[in-house]
Design a protein around this motif. Structure first.
Motif, mmCIF file in Angstrom:
data_model
loop_
_atom_site.group_PDB
_atom_site.id
_atom_site.type_symbol
_atom_site.label_atom_id
_atom_site.label_comp_id
_atom_site.label_asym_id
_atom_site.label_seq_id
_atom_site.Cartn_x
_atom_site.Cartn_y
_atom_site.Cartn_z
ATOM 1 N N HIS A 56 14.554 -68.605 9.498
ATOM 2 C CA HIS A 56 13.102 -68.749 9.407
ATOM 3 C C HIS A 56 12.473 -68.385 10.746
ATOM 4 C CE1 HIS A 56 13.586 -70.923 5.619
ATOM 5 N NE2 HIS A 56 14.596 -71.541 6.205
ATOM 6 N N THR A 57 11.391 -67.649 10.708
ATOM 7 C CA THR A 57 10.654 -67.306 11.928
ATOM 8 C C THR A 57 9.347 -68.084 11.921
ATOM 9 O OG1 THR A 57 11.616 -65.093 11.924
ATOM 10 C CG2 THR A 57 9.667 -65.426 13.281
ATOM 11 N N VAL A 58 9.111 -68.790 13.012
ATOM 12 C CA VAL A 58 7.870 -69.566 13.139
ATOM 13 C C VAL A 58 7.141 -69.120 14.398
ATOM 14 C CG1 VAL A 58 8.732 -71.577 11.897
ATOM 15 C CG2 VAL A 58 9.062 -71.429 14.356
ATOM 16 N N GLN A 59 5.820 -69.264 14.365
ATOM 17 C CA GLN A 59 5.008 -68.903 15.521
ATOM 18 C C GLN A 59 4.448 -70.175 16.138
ATOM 19 O OE1 GLN A 59 1.870 -66.104 14.756
ATOM 20 N NE2 GLN A 59 1.514 -65.746 16.911
ATOM 21 N N THR A 60 4.613 -70.302 17.443
ATOM 22 C CA THR A 60 4.086 -71.469 18.142
ATOM 23 C C THR A 60 2.582 -71.299 18.353
ATOM 24 O OG1 THR A 60 4.498 -70.516 20.321
ATOM 25 C CG2 THR A 60 6.278 -71.818 19.344
ATOM 26 N N ARG A 61 1.915 -72.354 18.755
ATOM 27 C CA ARG A 61 0.470 -72.295 18.984
ATOM 28 C C ARG A 61 0.101 -71.267 20.051
ATOM 29 N NH1 ARG A 61 -0.142 -78.696 19.256
ATOM 30 N NH2 ARG A 61 0.020 -79.096 17.036
ATOM 31 N N ASP A 62 1.013 -71.078 21.019
ATOM 32 C CA ASP A 62 0.699 -70.124 22.085
ATOM 33 C C ASP A 62 1.226 -68.721 21.795
ATOM 34 O OD1 ASP A 62 3.299 -70.966 22.350
ATOM 35 O OD2 ASP A 62 3.187 -71.361 24.496
ATOM 36 N N TYR A 64 4.286 -67.548 20.666
ATOM 37 C CA TYR A 64 5.700 -67.179 20.705
ATOM 38 C C TYR A 64 6.293 -67.231 19.301
ATOM 39 C CZ TYR A 64 5.769 -67.437 25.770
ATOM 40 O OH TYR A 64 5.541 -67.218 27.101
ATOM 41 N N LEU A 65 7.185 -66.289 19.014
ATOM 42 C CA LEU A 65 7.901 -66.280 17.742
ATOM 43 C C LEU A 65 9.288 -66.848 17.970
ATOM 44 C CD1 LEU A 65 6.886 -62.779 16.360
ATOM 45 C CD2 LEU A 65 6.002 -65.003 15.673
ATOM 46 N N LEU A 66 9.647 -67.847 17.191
ATOM 47 C CA LEU A 66 10.957 -68.482 17.291
ATOM 48 C C LEU A 66 11.709 -68.263 15.988
ATOM 49 C CD1 LEU A 66 9.875 -71.937 18.768
ATOM 50 C CD2 LEU A 66 10.587 -69.897 20.025
ATOM 51 N N THR A 67 12.979 -67.948 16.093
ATOM 52 C CA THR A 67 13.829 -67.839 14.911
ATOM 53 C C THR A 67 14.643 -69.116 14.813
ATOM 54 O OG1 THR A 67 13.951 -65.451 15.133
ATOM 55 C CG2 THR A 67 15.615 -66.495 13.751
ATOM 56 N N MET A 68 14.531 -69.766 13.669
ATOM 57 C CA MET A 68 15.261 -71.012 13.438
ATOM 58 C C MET A 68 16.287 -70.770 12.349
ATOM 59 S SD MET A 68 11.999 -73.547 13.599
ATOM 60 C CE MET A 68 12.938 -75.017 13.863
ATOM 61 N N HIS A 69 17.446 -71.422 12.490
ATOM 62 C CA HIS A 69 18.529 -71.275 11.522
ATOM 63 C C HIS A 69 18.788 -72.616 10.860
ATOM 64 C CE1 HIS A 69 19.002 -68.055 14.457
ATOM 65 N NE2 HIS A 69 19.402 -67.344 13.415
#
Length: 81
Positions: A56-62, A64-69
């Motif tokens: 899953h890819t999520v975007q932080t408030r600032d 940044y794109l984070l990939t979570m497994h």
């Protein structure tokens, strides 16, 4: 300082840097031999161990794109949660 001595020191410096780079490459190759998964992605490492994986890819408030497994269930439990 004489020009020939300056050139000699320059060449010695170049050869020293070159040898350090070669030594570092050898260390990286040895590390890869000890840890063959080193170049695999997180998803591939998880799948290689027999687990299903969600990415899953999520975007932080600032921004940044984070990939979570996520491993949704164990190897032997096909019940999805």
């Amino acid at each position: 300082m004489d020009t020939s001595i300056r050139i000699l020191f320059l060449l010695l410096g170049v050869f020293y840097v070159r040898s350090e780079i070669i030594n570092q490459l050898r260390e990286d190759e040895l590390l890869e031999l000890k840890h063959p998964d080193l170049r695999l992605s997180t998803t591939c490492m998880i799948q290689e161990q027999g687990y299903n994986v969600e990415e899953h890819t999520v975007q932080t408030r600032d921004g940044y794109l984070l990939t979570m497994h996520r491993i949704p269930y164990g190897k032997h439990n096909a019940n999805q949660t």
